[in-house]
Structures are given as structure tokens and as C-alpha cells.
Scaffold this motif. Sequence first.
Motif, PDB file in Angstrom:
ATOM      1  N   ILE A 280      -9.954  36.892 -29.557  1.00  0.00           N
ATOM      2  CA  ILE A 280     -10.059  38.163 -28.854  1.00  0.00           C
ATOM      3  C   ILE A 280     -10.609  37.910 -27.457  1.00  0.00           C
ATOM      4  CG2 ILE A 280     -12.339  38.595 -29.873  1.00  0.00           C
ATOM      5  CD1 ILE A 280     -11.683  41.581 -29.737  1.00  0.00           C
ATOM      6  N   TYR A 281      -9.989  38.561 -26.460  1.00  0.00           N
ATOM      7  CA  TYR A 281     -10.487  38.588 -25.087  1.00  0.00           C
ATOM      8  C   TYR A 281     -11.284  39.861 -24.901  1.00  0.00           C
ATOM      9  CZ  TYR A 281      -7.324  34.790 -23.642  1.00  0.00           C
ATOM     10  OH  TYR A 281      -6.688  33.586 -23.487  1.00  0.00           O
ATOM     11  N   ASP A 282     -12.306  39.778 -24.070  1.00  0.00           N
ATOM     12  CA  ASP A 282     -12.980  41.019 -23.709  1.00  0.00           C
ATOM     13  C   ASP A 282     -12.089  41.809 -22.761  1.00  0.00           C
ATOM     14  OD1 ASP A 282     -14.372  40.642 -20.713  1.00  0.00           O
ATOM     15  OD2 ASP A 282     -13.907  38.773 -21.782  1.00  0.00           O
ATOM     16  N   GLN A 283     -12.420  43.069 -22.514  1.00  0.00           N
ATOM     17  CA  GLN A 283     -11.549  43.980 -21.770  1.00  0.00           C
ATOM     18  C   GLN A 283     -11.250  43.482 -20.350  1.00  0.00           C
ATOM     19  OE1 GLN A 283     -13.897  44.821 -23.784  1.00  0.00           O
ATOM     20  NE2 GLN A 283     -13.065  46.344 -25.225  1.00  0.00           N
ATOM     21  N   ARG A 284     -12.157  42.737 -19.748  1.00  0.00           N
ATOM     22  CA  ARG A 284     -11.935  42.246 -18.380  1.00  0.00           C
ATOM     23  C   ARG A 284     -11.421  40.814 -18.363  1.00  0.00           C
ATOM     24  NH1 ARG A 284     -17.422  43.188 -15.312  1.00  0.00           N
ATOM     25  NH2 ARG A 284     -18.277  42.654 -17.359  1.00  0.00           N
ATOM     26  N   GLY A 285     -11.249  40.195 -19.516  1.00  0.00           N
ATOM     27  CA  GLY A 285     -10.720  38.841 -19.556  1.00  0.00           C
ATOM     28  C   GLY A 285     -11.678  37.792 -19.072  1.00  0.00           C
ATOM     29  N   VAL A 286     -12.997  38.011 -19.241  1.00  0.00           N
ATOM     30  CA  VAL A 286     -13.992  37.027 -18.808  1.00  0.00           C
ATOM     31  C   VAL A 286     -14.154  35.943 -19.852  1.00  0.00           C
ATOM     32  CG1 VAL A 286     -16.392  36.688 -18.094  1.00  0.00           C
ATOM     33  CG2 VAL A 286     -15.170  38.789 -17.445  1.00  0.00           C
ATOM     34  N   PHE A 287     -14.284  36.354 -21.093  1.00  0.00           N
ATOM     35  CA  PHE A 287     -14.516  35.403 -22.175  1.00  0.00           C
ATOM     36  C   PHE A 287     -13.393  35.514 -23.205  1.00  0.00           C
ATOM     37  CE2 PHE A 287     -18.867  36.525 -20.760  1.00  0.00           C
ATOM     38  CZ  PHE A 287     -19.240  35.279 -20.270  1.00  0.00           C
ATOM     39  N   LEU A 288     -13.200  34.386 -23.870  1.00  0.00           N
ATOM     40  CA  LEU A 288     -12.340  34.330 -25.049  1.00  0.00           C
ATOM     41  C   LEU A 288     -13.228  33.962 -26.233  1.00  0.00           C
ATOM     42  CD1 LEU A 288      -9.650  34.150 -26.631  1.00  0.00           C
ATOM     43  CD2 LEU A 288      -9.482  31.760 -25.894  1.00  0.00           C
ATOM     44  N   LEU A 289     -13.238  34.808 -27.243  1.00  0.00           N
ATOM     45  CA  LEU A 289     -14.029  34.576 -28.451  1.00  0.00           C
ATOM     46  C   LEU A 289     -13.085  34.122 -29.568  1.00  0.00           C
ATOM     47  CD1 LEU A 289     -16.343  37.720 -28.333  1.00  0.00           C
ATOM     48  CD2 LEU A 289     -16.791  35.429 -27.449  1.00  0.00           C
ATOM     49  N   ALA A 290     -13.424  32.983 -30.168  1.00  0.00           N
ATOM     50  CA  ALA A 290     -12.617  32.414 -31.251  1.00  0.00           C
ATOM     51  C   ALA A 290     -13.483  32.297 -32.491  1.00  0.00           C
ATOM     52  CB  ALA A 290     -12.063  31.044 -30.850  1.00  0.00           C
TER      53      ALA A 290
END
Length: 1634
Positions: free
Chosen positions: A481-491
Motif C-alpha cells: 500500500i502507498y500512502d495518499q501522497r506516494g511518500v512511503f510504500l508499506l509492505a
Amino acid sequence: MAQGREREDASTHFTNASLSVRWVQGFPTQNVHFINEHTICYPSGNYVIFTNLENKKTTVLQCINGIVGVVATNVPGEVVAFSDRRLKPIIYIYSFPALSRKIKLKGNILLDYTLLCFSYCGTYLASYSSLPEFELALWNWESGVILCKKSHPGMDVSQMSFNPMNWHQMCLSSSSTVSVWTIERSNQDHHFKMRLVKLPLEDGSLVNEADVLFPTSLPKDLIYGPVLPLSAIAGLVGEEAQTFRPKDDIYPLLHPTMHCWTPSSELYVGCEEGHLLTINTETLKVTVLQKVEEISLLDEGQLLSPLTLVYQKDGVLTSGIDGMVYSFIVKDSKYQVKNFVEVDGPVAHLTFSPSYKMLLIQTDKGTVYIYTFGAEPALDKVLEACDGKVLAMDFITPGTKHFLTLTSSGEVTILWIEDCTCASKVFLGTPATTLACSPSSASAVVGTVDGYLYFLDIHNVEAPRVIHTLFLSESPVKILIYDQRGVFLLAGTVEGNIFVIDARPSSSFKIFGYTETNKDILQISTVSLPVSEVVEVLVLSPLPELGRSRLEYFILPTRLSQVPMILSDERGRLKDRYIRKFLYEVEHPLSSAVLGFESDKIYGFCSQVPYICSYLIPEKNHVGVCVLKPHQKVQTKQYGSGMIYMSSHGLWLLTIAKCGFLCVRDIFSLEAFARCRSHSHQGHGIQYIKMSMDGQHILVNGKDDGTLVYLKWKRLGASLASDIFEHCQQLIASLSKTLEKENEYLVSSGVSQDVKQEEEPAESNLSLDSSQEELAIHSEKEISWIQQKSKEAIKNEVRLFSQKRKEIKRGIKELSRTIMGMMEENEKVEPIAKLEGQEFCLDLEELERLHDESEEEVAKIRKDVEMHNLAKSYLTELIREECWNSMAVKGRALKCFHIPYVVENFPMKARTEEELQQLNRVMQQKKTEAECLKLRKEIVEVQSSATLIKKHHDEDDEEEEDEENIVKDTSLPNYLLGSLSTDFGADTSLLTNQLELHSREEKINQIILLKDIIYNVKKAFNSEFDAAYKQKEIEIARVKERNVRIEEIITDLELEEKVWQPVFEDCEKPERALVVEDDEASDARQRGLMDMMGGVLEVKKEDILRMVIPQPAFMAKADALWSEEERKQFKEYEKKVKELNEERDKYRKSLETELKKLQNSIQESTQNFDEHLKRLFERRVKAEMVVNQEELKINNLVFSLLLDEELSSREQFLNNYLLKKQEEKVKTAEAIQKARGDLEVFKEHHDNLVAEDKILDRSFKKEFSEVSGHQVDVLYKLFKRRPRIHKQKTHADANSLVPYGERPGSGKLNKDNFTQLMKSMDELDNISNMPEGLDPVVWEHFCAARRAKVENEYKVKQKAAGVQEMTTFLRRRVEDDEAVQHEIEKVFQELLRLQEEKVRFQVNLTIQILLKQGQVELENFQLILEYSDAILINKNIIEDLNSVIRAQGQKKVASMMESKEVHKGIYQIEWEHKKMEMEMEDLNQKAWDIQMLFFSRDRQKYLNEPNYENLITIQIGIMEQTINVIDKTHRKNVENCKKLLKKLGRYSNQKDIANYMLSCNLREELVAVSERQDICNEMGSKLTCEKIAKEQYKNLLKKQKLTNISKQQAEQISILQAEVERLRMKTFPALVPM
């Protein structure tokens, strides 16, 4: 209040919101069908998808009740039928292309329809359902009525089809059966008739199954009784007896896979074993076609199992699992195989287009090809299926043009949103799990099962590429999942680790670290607002052991890339205090939870109750776990576990569940303002949902139905659309710079160079030789990021504590040297003091582990031994209870002393109380019968004595005494008794004579008495055995007593002889095996005593034979030195020695004599016992022979009882089968009566129509009587004129392609023909066809009359066709009735035969006779074992009868000689009398001739004719010719008569033989009838055959009565016909000739 106003405003905005399906992507899992020449359709999920083959456009038809079941199409009517998958399913029929519902068919099916099939033409639809009904139904789909249905339990069908040439025929096939169904119609009544096809064996050979119900080839056993069918032997009397087959008689048959029809109404059937069958549907004859090997198949392929068949001209097209379509060219009973076309993957379905110009090929994965005949290229891929199941999808930012899909096999596809066409594909080649697209760049990431992340560059949608890979851990990646602004990718991984990765490609997707959570992460939710500098993360995980859910909340600062080392430790784990991690728990389990954008709220979907709740996050910080209470709770109509997602602007909640419904909810009220059912619970609902950033596009993926649905807003309020649109514009504006920067970086070669540098070492690894391959793989194996971090941390720790490590190693080495010295010293000590090697192990944990393992092993072995001992003990107790404790007489043996004879007794169990009661009952019954017989004879004798003369009184007394003796002594001789049981004192007086055992009760009683005799014989022998056993005990005791003295004598005599001491062996005393004796116990004291002192404490030396007189002391000196006194002492010493020697000799002789006497007495007594035991052994042999004889009689009686039960079972089955057939007969008779009544009514209507037609024809001139005669003739010709109906002619190429040609019409086509006929009549009714000078009014009247005449003629034709059809239906019902009647007669015959067999079995008894050895001598051992025509009688009766016959024969010979002489004289006198009469007749004739002599014309002619001789010669010639002709004719007649006489003679001889046999049979039948009459009188019941005969006699009387009535009626009818003919001739005008 403000929140309430917001809810009210929202409710006004949400009233008009709704979603609609824009397109559906799915791949066929069932067969694809043609709906017309250019359109195909197939079901997918809740939809039926129609695809146009010309423009590839699709149309979707949604099933309102869930997932689509089975689908069928009707090409002529352009309709599609499908069923749903709910309880009590419904069949829907829609028209194409309008997709409007024509009708809804409701049946009584409970679960599901498995097959649907349209007839080629007409309004017939067949449906089949499996469990639980197994019902085939025929529908008239236009009227929605079930015409007929039939259930066949247990028959699971895989394919169903109508005959294209005849809708009256259907074929249903499965993997084990092929059945042909015929639809019979009578007016509006329809009936099914099923016939099963007998399939060949697996090797292709045909099997001839014998009739199970009425076998005709059973062998006849004349010794052991009738041989019955196996079902009767098994005791089956119900319906299972009709299909019973023993296991050995069941052979594996061919397994059909597919079938197809031919234009000649035959069937081609393909089998799993590779055989191709041809079935004639009329005779059901099966022909196995032979393969002709002329050409080699492509790539040496071999067709093993044809999966599908489709008919073409001169053969079939078939396919298998090799992806090749073959053409079978069939000629006669052979076929030739040719390669047709090859596709990718196994072919699952083949079908032709209606014009047979195209062939549809469907693979097992769902890919569809179209093969067009005569086109270039011929093969076209219409539909390409995905390689695996679609797991996830996501929009490419901003989500207005393209989106991505991911399959389980790792196939990533980029598709257009507008029409779902494929733009490009990427094959990762590894199993994948999840997918996500970055909002801040044109990149996407894919998670795999191996723990890898694949980053894709998708800025060019037509050429996506892999730009980077990350190996996170060995655990599969579950959530991305990406956060709404595309700063982080969580796996998130399966192990519960959540990795935080930089989402920017320019940073090479740097990993910041990871945080640990519970395993089985359910969902990760993020909140990243443009105005915020942190990213909030919420993680949901289950706590199944507590029935709760855990929520973990932490934040990630957006500037994490600037200070990454501060927030994580050396192993990459993020520090909880920096990310502000808090733990929350919910008291009920949640299946999904998301984090709200504002007001710190969490929204959750309850998994066990249908509620959606909101929870408030506490503002105060806490330590440990905080329990959250629901703040807001709304019940939802969605059922099953579901998921909840947040829209991009945070004001909508998207909820999906197992029910298949998608709901869009307001975040404030949690109420749904838009619902859409895109999937169903039968397919386990919705798996994944994705909404675009602007909220206009929604993608929904099913979990198990394989359907991807694109939803779009059909209606949406302006304010709602503006809210999300404004938020989308703001978000895109805030991300625009980042997008431009990252996309420019992707376009540049920065990342691609890194990829090339990473690929170079991989390529260099491939260049290694094979010897170093394993080493290279092991040394350069890729390590995951988390392992790499762990190794780096370990290296740092090693570098930090290196000095301490050295000291520890030095101490370990010293300790190891000490232990080695101890081990060397241990090797030198004695074994008893030596320690084991593991005792020197200093690893306490290892020692404890080894100790635990040994303890576990010992416990396991101990438990196994205990269980083994317990099992042995249990088995021992069972054996002891069964074979020892339950025995009243234990089995033991008795051996002789000197000869090898062993006698065993009979082990006997105590008789039970039930057995004794049965024995007492039988004995009491036998005694009562004997007394009754005695009294009956006395009564008969008293009555007969009154009529006798007094002088016979003494003789009567003697006879009475003899009869009394007979009654008293009813025992039979041994040769008739069949055993020697009387030799053992057994009482056989109560036994029934073997020749009189007829009834079942008598046989059972006889068995009980025989068992009692066996028991008494064994008991008698056992008593003799016990006496002998006691005698042996006495003998052994005597021998033991005498052996005591013998041992003393042998000891005194110092002999080396061994004393013979007889003892009982174990077989003589078997109880010793169950008891431990005292001498078997271990006694250490006794054993030591025996070892040291020989078993005694004192040694006695007082024995006369060992007595020694001591020598005087002076005897040691020389003789010369003796004194006188010493010399006297020496003489006395010699005297004593001499006396002692004499006494010793006497005593020795006496001892030897006593020893010999004792030994002789022992030998004599033991030999006498051996002789007695030898006689007992002979007695044992005889007793065993008697027991075997009685047991043989018991076995014969048991066999007869068993055979009697089998006969009863067979009779009961036949009676049940007869009742069943009689019920069928009643049904068939009712069907015939109904069909005949319907036919009469229909014929009456037909006759009325014919009469009306004739009236219309005859009344034509009357109706137009006002018109002139010429015009009337012209109008009558026009009245008879009929229009020609022009048939639609198909093209020549179509006729050459379609193998079935023009198929017969149906009711619908007949209606079309009638409509066309009426249109043609309109042309004839045109005013231009009116004759000249005719009044238009008359012409209109004429047209109306002609139209009425045409309509009436059409009705007459239809009625005539109906009459013919109903007549055929009636004939078939009559044939069915006759077949049932034939079965009933067959059952009656079988019952009669069975009754005869039963009576014969009861009369023909098996008896046992004793024959002395050598009494019957046979030459050459020619022993006849079959005596089918023999009877058993006494020899004296035969001898007496022979003497009487001999005397009567002599008397007859004497009377015959006397009669011969008398007849000889009579014949001589009669001959002389006849001679005299003949002479008298000759004399009288001569006298008459003289008197009657006259002058004839011949004499006159002789005198008057000059050429009389020539005339006479001519007459003589004519007469000779006439005589010759007459002679020839006479000879022919004589020969014919001779032949006739010979034939009649042979026939007469045959009749004589037949009459003789009939007379013999009559005599035997009279005897049998009398015997049966006696048996019936004894039994008190009538035989079934008499009832049957009476019923037949009544039927004959009834038939005769009906015949007389029919004759009388026929006579009356003939009289009436004659009267009618007379009256008709009376009114008929007579033409008198002039």
C-alpha cells in the motif's frame, strides 16, 4: 448539531446516487455457444457475456439472482437460456440482441440445473438436474410449461443433446453410461422413454451379458438340487436382485467422454481409452471403429483420450490434452486420423457456427480461437485468457485511462479503462500475491510469494519494464500500500513484518526499516494529508485465541529520508518511541479497519455480526494496550466477512462482503447511499475493490468467479461529484512536481543502468562451468534485506566484543584439553566403571535434550511393550475362555508306554440352556408322535377286526403283537440309518427315517437329534477315556513305588542302569501350560545344595555290600615277625572276611532276583495297559467315524435347508417382481385406454373437418348460383387453385458445409409456413386476378370462401398428421403393454417351473447309506455317479416281483400257444368260405353275360366298314397315346401317394412315440398329482400353481365368453350391412338394358 445538519445535507445529496455496470471481463469456464453466425456468448460470474466476432465488441447480460449457472442458446430463435445458482433455481430466457426477457421458467428443482439444451427448431428446451432429483424435464419455453419429466436416481449426466434431424430423440452421456431418450407425443401429451446402451469392455471387445432375472444357461445339478440365480443365493428379494452382480462378474467398461449426432441419426462416442464408437439409435448396436495407421501425427503425437467431439462431413473433429485438433475421416467401420490445427493448450470444447463456415476452439484455460474455413490466416484468437486468477488491480495515476491487473502466476496486464482492451503485458515468471500503483510516479510494485518486490516502470503503457527488485525476507508479501501522497510504500509479510520503503524511484526505493506486528495481518490503512508532515498508519491483525482484534497505530514523518539512521536500530527495526507506536484492542473480531482522515476515528467491519462501527482514538498517550469501545454502530445488510476502504477524499466508505454487494457509505452516518450487486455469495463474494482518485471509476474483482467488473456512476449528486473532484484536483496539483521529477528520472537511464549492473553478475554466473555451479550458487545466493541487516549487526557486535571473544575461546580450549584427558583416562578403566561418551559433554542443554529424547524413547518403548503385552494378554484370555474355560471336557491325550499310540478324547462344551430346551421339546414331540401313531393303528385295527372272521382272530393277535414290537423298536438298520451310532449305545428310536424327511421342521428336529447323538457318542467315548486315564495314573503310581526299590537295588549293586520312570507329558496334562509349578520356580537354596552336596545333607555308609572288616595293625609287619596271638587273630580275620563275602554274594543274588522280578512286573503291567489303550485307539477311530457320519448327515440337512431358503427367496422375488409388473400392466392398460380415447376424439374432430371440407366443396355452386354457368366454372377452377410456397434456397457453399442439410420443421416452422401461405393467398385475392365481367362483390365473396377453404384444408392436414402421430403413440403403448404382458407370462412360467423344482426337491431326498467293504464289486471301476432316473427300494420287493412276473409270463405263453392254434383253424375255414363265394360270383357273372349278349354297333361297323382294320389301328394308336399319358399321370400320382404314405407313416410313428411318451408322462403326472394332493392335504395349503391354473381357467372362460359375444356382434353387423346394402341398392337407379 453541526454534525446532524451535515448528515441531513448528505442525505439529500445521496438520494439519486446509483452505480451501473460498464463492462465485465471474464473468461469462460463453461462451453462457449453461438447465438448467431457472428456472435458468441458464455457465462462469467453474475453475467452472460456476448462477443461480436467481427468488431470484438461485448455486451453484458446480468443475472439478478446471483451467479449464472448453465447456459444454452437457440440459433434459429436467437434466444439464450440460463439458470441461477440459488435454492429452487429458475431458468431465464432472453432474446438477442434486444436482451429482453421473454419468459421465466420455474420448476421443482431444489439445488441446481446442471445441463440445458435447446432443440434445433421448435420451442423445446431440455433441462437436467443432478442431486437430489436427477430429473430430466422437457419444456415448452414459449408457454413456460413442463411437457414431461422423468427422474432417474443415481445417473449423473455430463452431456445432453438433441438429435439435429429429429427432436424426438435425445442423448445423455456420462463417464460410465450412454442413454438414448425418445420423446413420444400424443396431441398435447409427451412421454419420455429411456434406453441404456451396453458399452464394450475397456479393450474394445463386446460383452454378452446373461439374463439375470431369468437365466436360461444355468447348469442342472441332479445330485445337490436345483441351481438358482446368484441373487436368490444371496437372499435378495427386492429391486436390488434385478441388478445384482458378483464382484468377479463386474468388468471395467469403456468411459465415454463426449458424443455427437450424425445426419443418419447415429451417434459417435469418444472414450477415455482412445476408442471411437458408433451407436445405432434404433437398435442400440455398438460398433468399435478401427483406426487406420496411414500417416504419422504431428510431432509424433498420439490421441489417447478425446475430450470433445464435433461432427463434420465424412467424420468428426476431435481434440485431446495435447492441444491438437484432429480430423477423423470415417469410412465403414474404420477411420483415418489427420492433423487439423494446433493451438496453445489442451482443447476443452469444439463447436461449429450455424453456417459451418467457422469452428470455435476453446482451451481449458478459457482462450477462444476461431478457425475460418477458406480464410487467410484461418486461425484467429478471439479471446485470450489470463494466465491464472486475477488477484489485484490498481489505477495508473491519475486513474482516468489505464489500470493494471495481476494474476497468481505473475502476469501483469495494462488495460484501457474505456473498453478493457489490453495495452501490454509483463510476465514476471514467479507466483505473485499483490499489486499497488504509486500516486507520486508512473511506477508500480508487485509482491511475490518468495518475498520479492518487483518495481515496474509504466510511464509508457505499451512497453512496461522491471526497473528494480528488492528481496525483503523469505516470507511471502501479503499487503502493498502507498500512502495518499506516494511518500512511503508499506509492505506487509505473512510473518507480521511491515517494511517502510521510499516510494520515489529516484531514491532507488530505499528501505527505511521495518516494524513487527502480529502474524496474519488483515489490513494496513494510511492517512497522508497534503497539509500534514506525517503519515499515519493503522495495522489490523486478529487475536483468535481471545476472540478480539488488535489495532497498531504509528506515524511516519515525511522527512524520514533525511534522518533514517535515528529511527531504526542496527537490524533495521524501527524504534517504537520514534514512530510513536500505540496498541489498541477491540472486544469483538474485525475483518477490516481503516483510519479516518479527520477527528482521529477508526472505522471497522465486524466479521461475525453485520455491523459497521466507528471508534474514537484517545487523545492521551497510554502505555500497553488500550481497549476501544464502539462510538457509532450501524447495522448493514451485507452478510459474511467483508472489507472496508476509504475514498481518496476521505468522505466515502466503500464496503464489500461475501454476499457480493458493494456499498458506498457516508463517513458521518455510515449509511449506504449507493449499492450494487456485482458478484454473488455462490462465488464467495468480492475479493478486491479499487476506486480511482477522482471517484468516477470503480473496479471490482470476484473471489472465485474470475470476473472483473467495471462500475461507473449512473447518477451522482453535483455536490458529491464536486467534492471529490476538487480534492482530486488539489491532490494532483500537490503531486504534480513530484510526478514530473520522478517521471523524468524514469525516462532517464539512471535506473536502467542500475538494472544492467545488477544483471551483469547474474549473466557472469551463467558462464561458470558445471563443476563450479553448485559452489557458485551456494556462495553467491541472494540474501534478503532483513538477513543482510542481521549479518551486519552481527559483524558490528563481533568487532565490538573481539577481546572478550578471544578470552572465552582461550578458556574453552583449556577446558577441552582437560576433558580430553579425562576421556583418555576413562578408556583405561574397567567396563563397569566406564562412563559413556555423552557424559563428557559440557553442553547442558544438549545433555538435557539427549536425556529427554532417551526418556521419551524409553517411555514410547515401554508404552508399546505394555500395549503389546496387553494385546497378547487379551488374546490369551480370549483363547483361554474359548478353548479352555468354556470346555466342560478339556481336550487331552493319552499315550502308550511302549508303542507309539496316542489317543485323544473329544473336547466338549457344555450345552446351553437353549439347546437343552430345544432337545427336550423335540424329544417330547417325537414321543407324542409315536404315541399318536400307536393309538391310530390300534383304532384302525379295532375297526377292521369287526369285519373279519373269528377264525382269523389268532392271526390278528399275532399281527398286533408284531406291530407293537415294531412301534416299540422303531430303530432302523445301520445301512438305512447311515451311521454306526448304535454301537456306542446311542438311542436312534426318535430319529425320523431318512426317506421321510420332507418338511423344514422335520429336518431341523432331525439336526437337533443328530447333535444329541454326537454328544452322547463323544460322552460315551470320553467316559472310556477317563477310565483309561485313571488306570494310567494307577500304573504310573505303581511303577513309581517299584522304582524306589529298584533304585535302591541298583545303588546297592553299583549298576550303571537307568531307572525307567514313566511320567505324564504336556499333551496328557495340558493344564500344566496354564499353571506355574513349584519345581519351575527359581530356588537358589535348592540349586546351591544340588551344586555343592549332591542334594543330601548326610551320606549313609551303612551298607552290607560296602561293609569292610578292618585289618589288624600287625599285618603291616612281615609274617615272620608275627606272634602266636597275632596269627590267631589273622585266622579269625580271614574267617570273618570269608563269611562276609559269602553273605555278600547271597545278598547280591537276592537283590538281582528281586530286581528282575520288579522289572518284569512293571513290563507286564505297562504292556497290558498298552493293549488296552490300543483297543481304545480303535474305539476312538470308530467313534470319530460315527461322529463324521452324523456330521455328514447334518451337513446334508443344512444344505437342504439352505437350498429351501434359496428357493423361498427366489419365489418371493418372483412374486414381488410379478406385483411390480402387474402394476405396470395396470398403468400401460390405462395409458392405452387414455390414448385410444384421445385418438377417437381426435379422429372425430378430423372427420368433422373433412366433412366440413367436403361441404364447402359441394356447396360452392349453390353459393354462386346467381352467377352464369361459365363464370361458375371459371371460379371453380380458381377455387381449386393453390399458391406455390417458395422455399428459401440456401447457397451451394452452405449446402456443401452444413452436414445436416435441410432439417425437418416443427410447430413453429409450420406456423411460419401457414403465414407464408396466407400471404400468397393475398396475391391470389388481388383484383387483377378477377375474371372479366364478374361483380367485385361476388369476387370478394369468392375470395372469402376460397380462404376459408384453404384454412380448412390446412387444418385437415394438421389433424391428419396428429391422427398419424397419435396412432403411432397408441401402437407403441400397445407394444409396451404386450411387452409387460410377455414379462408377466414369463414370470408365471418361472413360478411354475420353480414350484416344480421345489416339489421335486422336497421329494428327491439325499440319504446316507452304509455299505460294507467288498460287498459291491465293479469291473474296471466303472462307477456311475448319476442316478437321475433311479429309485431306492428294497431288494426283496424286486425279487418277489420278478418271480410273479416270471410265473405270469409262463401262463401268458401257454394261453398264447392255445389261442394260436384256434385262430389258425378259424383262418383256414374263412379262407375256404371266401374261395367258394368268389367261384359262385364268377359263375353268376358268366350266366349274366350270356343272357345279356347283344349285337352291338361295333360289330355292325365291322361288317359294314371296308377299311375296318385301318380304323381300328388309328383308334388303337390314339388309345395307346391316351394310355401312355394316363400311365404317366398314374405313376406320378402313385409316387406322390407313396411319398405321402411315407410321410404319413413317419408322422404316424412320431405320433405313436409322442402318444406313448404322453401316456408315460400321464401316468407319472397322475402319480405326481396324487402325491401332491397328499402333500397339500398334509400341509393344509394350496399351491400357487393351482391358483394360477384357476386364474387362467377363469381368464379362458372370460375370453371364450367375449369371443362368443364378438361373434354375435359380428353376425349382427353383417346383417345390418346387408340391410344397408339392400336399402342402398333399392334407392340406387337401375339401368335396364333395352
